[in-house]
Design an enzyme around this catalytic site. Structure first.
Site, PDB file in Angstrom:
ATOM      1  N   ASP A  58      30.075  32.706  23.377  1.00 50.81           N
ATOM      2  CA  ASP A  58      29.235  31.542  23.090  1.00 50.81           C
ATOM      3  C   ASP A  58      28.012  32.045  22.318  1.00 50.81           C
ATOM      4  O   ASP A  58      27.690  33.234  22.346  1.00 50.81           O
ATOM      5  CB  ASP A  58      28.828  30.887  24.403  1.00 50.81           C
ATOM      6  CG  ASP A  58      27.907  29.694  24.185  1.00 50.81           C
ATOM      7  OD1 ASP A  58      28.165  28.913  23.258  1.00 50.81           O
ATOM      8  OD2 ASP A  58      26.927  29.580  24.940  1.00 50.81           O
ATOM      9  N   CYS A  86      58.756  42.238  45.626  1.00 50.10           N
ATOM     10  CA  CYS A  86      59.945  42.818  45.001  1.00 50.10           C
ATOM     11  C   CYS A  86      60.925  41.701  44.661  1.00 50.10           C
ATOM     12  O   CYS A  86      60.667  40.522  44.916  1.00 50.10           O
ATOM     13  CB  CYS A  86      60.611  43.834  45.939  1.00 50.10           C
ATOM     14  SG  CYS A  86      61.161  43.111  47.505  1.00 50.10           S
ATOM     15  N   CYS A 133      47.530  53.423  57.052  1.00 47.23           N
ATOM     16  CA  CYS A 133      48.273  53.521  55.795  1.00 47.23           C
ATOM     17  C   CYS A 133      48.714  52.126  55.348  1.00 47.23           C
ATOM     18  O   CYS A 133      48.466  51.127  56.016  1.00 47.23           O
ATOM     19  CB  CYS A 133      49.498  54.420  55.966  1.00 47.23           C
ATOM     20  SG  CYS A 133      50.664  53.813  57.215  1.00 47.23           S
ATOM     21  N   ASP A 191      30.129  25.869  29.172  1.00 48.82           N
ATOM     22  CA  ASP A 191      31.371  26.581  28.906  1.00 48.82           C
ATOM     23  C   ASP A 191      32.288  26.657  30.114  1.00 48.82           C
ATOM     24  O   ASP A 191      33.151  27.535  30.183  1.00 48.82           O
ATOM     25  CB  ASP A 191      31.044  28.006  28.431  1.00 48.82           C
ATOM     26  CG  ASP A 191      30.121  28.010  27.227  1.00 48.82           C
ATOM     27  OD1 ASP A 191      30.423  27.276  26.275  1.00 48.82           O
ATOM     28  OD2 ASP A 191      29.106  28.713  27.252  1.00 48.82           O
ATOM     29  N   CYS A 244      62.043  39.411  47.397  1.00 49.50           N
ATOM     30  CA  CYS A 244      61.119  38.300  47.644  1.00 49.50           C
ATOM     31  C   CYS A 244      61.407  37.139  46.693  1.00 49.50           C
ATOM     32  O   CYS A 244      61.360  35.969  47.082  1.00 49.50           O
ATOM     33  CB  CYS A 244      59.674  38.764  47.471  1.00 49.50           C
ATOM     34  SG  CYS A 244      59.187  40.108  48.576  1.00 49.50           S
ATOM     35  N   CYS A 269      50.693  50.028  57.758  1.00 49.53           N
ATOM     36  CA  CYS A 269      49.896  49.285  58.744  1.00 49.53           C
ATOM     37  C   CYS A 269      49.505  47.916  58.179  1.00 49.53           C
ATOM     38  O   CYS A 269      49.553  46.899  58.880  1.00 49.53           O
ATOM     39  CB  CYS A 269      48.642  50.063  59.120  1.00 49.53           C
ATOM     40  SG  CYS A 269      48.945  51.682  59.872  1.00 49.53           S
TER      41      CYS A 269
END
Length: 843
Positions: free
Chosen positions: A505, A14, A116, A712, A17, A119
């Site tokens: 490619d 968020c 959840c 590549d 942070c 946790c």
């Protein structure tokens, strides 16, 4: 002079942070400007002088996040480095990167007791408090933790102790762990159901003392798991789903106790009994569905047989356990049996069914000396195999490690759920108390107010938010693997689902990569040179290259009886050519490559040679600086290429061709495939391919690059998502975020479809989770009562909470049916099989 540094920042969820990271970076000496981007997870720092990365890492770590300077391999396990397998008894400890005190280590382990997203947040927060832990990533769907730590600063014992103190149980990977969890939930549900049934039957038929005793017993047996989780969360100063359930059911029990002593007019026996039964039922169903989802991966990769038939020196055979098999052993593979280990074919021919490993639908012919993959099935006569890799060294195990790596990652779409989960439970508790106060003050009815309180507490389910993304990724990656598609990074799924440009490619990707007609045209000025010696030198040089063109030339010369000349040292320039040098008295130098490569090396290559191969690839050969001649090779478009490109066009994705071949050959293949001429980019070096992709991305495009992984590597790394059309037996050297193991371009279409449908399920899951809470919380809080005098009983709220998690996980599980592979079109009757092709043209 200003110095610019760029870092990847992990753990931000968020804008708070962002502020923490910005403050931490700004505090470093010499920093003049800091720009932190939440969506990209990045930080750009300008300073008056270079800043040692260890100081940046320390500052960001102290703020609770993790910094990488882009060279940090901890963010991506190298291919072939095993993660902890499902049946291992030890954690996978692998060298990861270095720190000021020494090398860091990486480990994966299971975590029992998570319910959840809160946790997940709690465990990660706990682990990041340890100064020795540099990265912690907890996955709810797989119930696992993947972390990096400094063994000089902490130990596994200390890490495990911290997880236990947080209220969870760290477990080393165990194949039976999922079944143990399932049986535990089943037994808990049975006990809860029996006690709840007895309590409801005896309610109003027996003394209050017995009802009180049964209620307390039911709460202790059916609700103990929630108390344990809630207390553990409280120790960490957080709250989770267990907190909500424990508060709600305890409130119902206390009401019953107060009623037994005449303090309240009604009890809540039915509410308590049905709440615990419905919630335990939901946990049981969730455990069953999660076990079913996780088993998809283990079913896919558990393809090695339990025993192998060892061939002894006297040619006799003896069955031995797979654990006793060692490198260099010779084993016999009977018809219809699976290959017990990776190895090299000793017999002249074998037909192998790779469907369980790479998604190939038809048996593939292998010849003596070719590599075979453990887990494939012998579809022909019995054959002998010399073992080259067992256990963790097999391709199957490396595939498992890659998929597990993808399943531990968090795509950007998960960030919204993470931000909400961090504040979800405290907000629900506040809403429950608010509902209680509103009803108590407006109606004066304590019983109704208490029902509102309990209903809001138990209807909210952060589990659904936490399971929405990881469960869908778990099922999607496992289903893709069964089709021969390996997602090496979880975020690659989201990126592939939203691409708007696909760069392809040519050789080996858009085309077969097997050249059907190889012709040699000598240079007039080189007629006096010894032809046989030249061919032998060319063969010795191209045998050291893995490029399809070099391999085709080598096969052509070998079938004509040419033997390689000496052992030259070879310097290869990817996508251009190679230089081979022989030492000794009459040492020679050979240049083999496209004509621009020869001209850049100072070799005179007349323009007239360009016209000799209007429908193929032209390769020049120069000996000691003089052009000796050219090989012209005709490549063939893959039969499924046109269908695949039509699919991407229908999805709004622009398709471009990037190739090092000449303009004429590139346009020929593009015309056959249906690619517009203005989207053909020919005669590009690997660096030019990478620059072209960078230009598209700078213009705001999301680019997928599909290549054979040989020339590549730079382009695959530069692209938003790199897709390697991989040879499974050479898995460890492949580049790309996604590997296509089957030898069909159709897997590219399937990979895109799997990614889009997985992301659709994730969005559906998040939508279900938000919908349950947006509707459930107001209804449980009594929103209907002022208008209709209708109140939703709390036990219905418990049922809704349980169903929300089950709905999300079951919706993700439906990916096993919605992701279907595109059938490989049968070869036309007039097409010659590879093993039946006529010998290439004379050289």
């Amino acid at each position: 002079m200003s110095v610019t540094h760029r870092y990847t920042i992990s753990g931000m969820t968020c804008q708070n942070c962002v502020r923490h990271v910005t403050r931490a970076l700004s505090s470093l000496p010499g920093v003049t400007a800091v720009d932190v981007n939440l969506e990209k997870g990045s930080a750009t720092v300008e300073s008056s002088a270079p800043i040692p990365f260890d100081k940046v890492q320390a500052a960001v770590s102290e703020a609770g996040y993790e910094a990488s300077d882009g060279s940090d391999p901890a963010m991506r396990r190298p291919a072939g480095t095993p993660a902890a397998p499902a049946n291992s008894d030890e954690p996978a400890l692998t060298p990861d990167r270095t720190s000021p005190t020494g090398p860091l280590r990486r480990t994966s382990f299971r975590v029992e007791g998570m319910h959840c997203a809160t946790c997940v947040f709690t465990i990660e927060k706990t682990l990041r408090k340890d100064p020795g832990v540099t990265r912690a990533n907890v996955n709810l769907a797989t119930e696992s933790c993947d972390l990096t730590f400094d063994p000089e600063k902490t130990t596994l014992d200390r890490i495990f102790s911290a997880v236990r103190e947080a209220g969870y149980t760290p477990l080393l990977p165990d194949a039976e762990a999922v079944q143990i969890e399932y049986r535990k939930e089943r037994n808990g549900l049975l006990l809860t159901a029996v006690l709840a049934g007895i309590l409801l039957l005896l309610h109003h038929r027996t003394d209050r003392e017995w009802i009180l005793l049964l209620s307390v017993l039911l709460q202790g047996i059916g609700g103990w798991t929630f108390y344990r989780g809630a207390l553990a969360a409280l120790k960490q100063k957080t709250a989770n789903m267990d907190t909500l359930v424990a508060l709600g059911t305890t409130a119902a029990l206390l009401t019953t106790i107060f009623h037994a002593f005449g303090l309240t007019p009604d009890d809540m026996v039915m509410t308590q009994a049905l709440l615990l039964f419905f919630i335990r039922s939901g946990k049981f169903l969730e455990a069953w569905v999660k076990a079913r989802a996780r088993s998809l991966l283990t079913q896919t990769v558990s393809v090695l047989p339990e025993k192998a038939i060892l061939v002894l020196p006297d040619k006799s055979t003896r069955p031995i356990p797979l654990s006793e098999l060692t490198d260099g052993s010779t084993v016999l593979v009977p018809r219809g049996e699976r290959i017990p280990a990776d190895g090299t074919l000793l017999d002249p021919e074998a037909w192998v069914d790779l469907s369980l490993v790479t998604g190939e639908s038809l048996p593939v012919r292998k010849t003596a000396g070719e590599d075979l993959i453990g887990g494939a099935t012998n579809a022909g006569s019995p054959f002998r195999l010399q073992v080259t890799g067992t256990g963790k060294d097999t391709v199957v195990f490396r595939i498992l490690s890659m998929v597990q790596e993808a399943q531990t990652g968090r795509p950007p779409v998960q960030r919204l759920a993470d931000r909400i989960s961090a504040i979800f439970v405290p907000s629900v508790i506040a809403l429950a108390l608010l509902s209680f106060l509103i009803f108590r003050l407006t109606t004066g009815n304590f019983h109704l107010a208490l029902m509102a309180l309990i209903g809001v507490l138990v209807v909210a389910c952060p589990c659904a938010l936490g399971l929405a993304t990881p469960t869908a990724i778990l099922v999607g990656t496992a289903r893709a693997l069964r089709m021969g598609i390996v997602f090496r990074k979880g975020e690659a799924i989201e990126t592939l689902s939203r691409i708007d440009l696909l760069a392809l490619d040519k050789t080996g990707t858009l085309t077969e990569g097997t050249f059907s007609d190889i012709r040699w045209t000598p240079s007039p000025s080189f007629l006096m040179s010894p032809e046989n010696t030249l061919r032998e030198e060319v063969l010795a040089a191209v045998q050291q290259s893995s490029h399809p063109v070099s391999q085709a030339i080598g096969i052509s010369l070998s079938t004509q009886g040419v033997s390689p000349q000496g052992h030259p040292s070879v310097q290869e320039t990817p996508g251009k050519g190679l230089i081979a040098r022989w030492t000794g008295k009459e040492g020679a130098t050979l240049h083999i490559g496209n004509l621009s490569f020869l001209r850049d090396s100072g070799i005179d290559a007349p323009e007239s040679f360009t016209d000799l191969s209007l429908s193929g690839v032209l390769v020049g050969v120069a000996r000691n600086g003089v052009l000796a001649g050219t090989f012209s090779l005709s490549d063939t478009l893959r039969p499924e290429a046109e269908h695949v490109l039509r699919y991407f066009s229908s999805q709004g994705v622009e398709v471009h061709l990037l190739t090092g071949d000449g303009e004429q050959e590139a346009r020929r293949i593009a015309r056959l495939a249906g690619i517009s001429p203005d989207r053909v980019h020919a005669a590009l070096s690997p660096e030019e391919k990478r620059n072209r992709i960078r230009q598209w991305e700078d213009g705001g495009r999301t680019v997928a690059m599909a290549g054979d992984g040989i020339n590549d590597a730079g382009a695959l790394a530069q692209a938003s998502v790199g897709i390697a059309v991989a040879n499974a037996t050479a898995l460890t050297r492949e580049n790309g975020d996604i590997l296509l193991l089957g030898n069909h371009l159709l897997r590219l279409e399937d990979a895109h479809r799997a990614a889009t449908r997985t992301m659709a399920k994730i969005r559906q899951n998040l939508g279900w989770a938000f919908l349950y809470n947006l509707l459930g919380i107001p209804l449980a809080g009594g929103a209907l009562y002022p208008f209709f005098h209708v109140f939703v009983p709390p036990y219905y709220s418990g049922l809704a909470m349980s169903l929300s998690s089950v709905t999300v996980v079951a919706n993700a599980l439906s990916l096993t049916f919605s992701i279907r592979e595109t059938p490989v079109p049968p070869a036309s009757s007039d097409k010659t099989l590879p093993e039946e092709q006529p010998s290439p043209g004379s050289a």
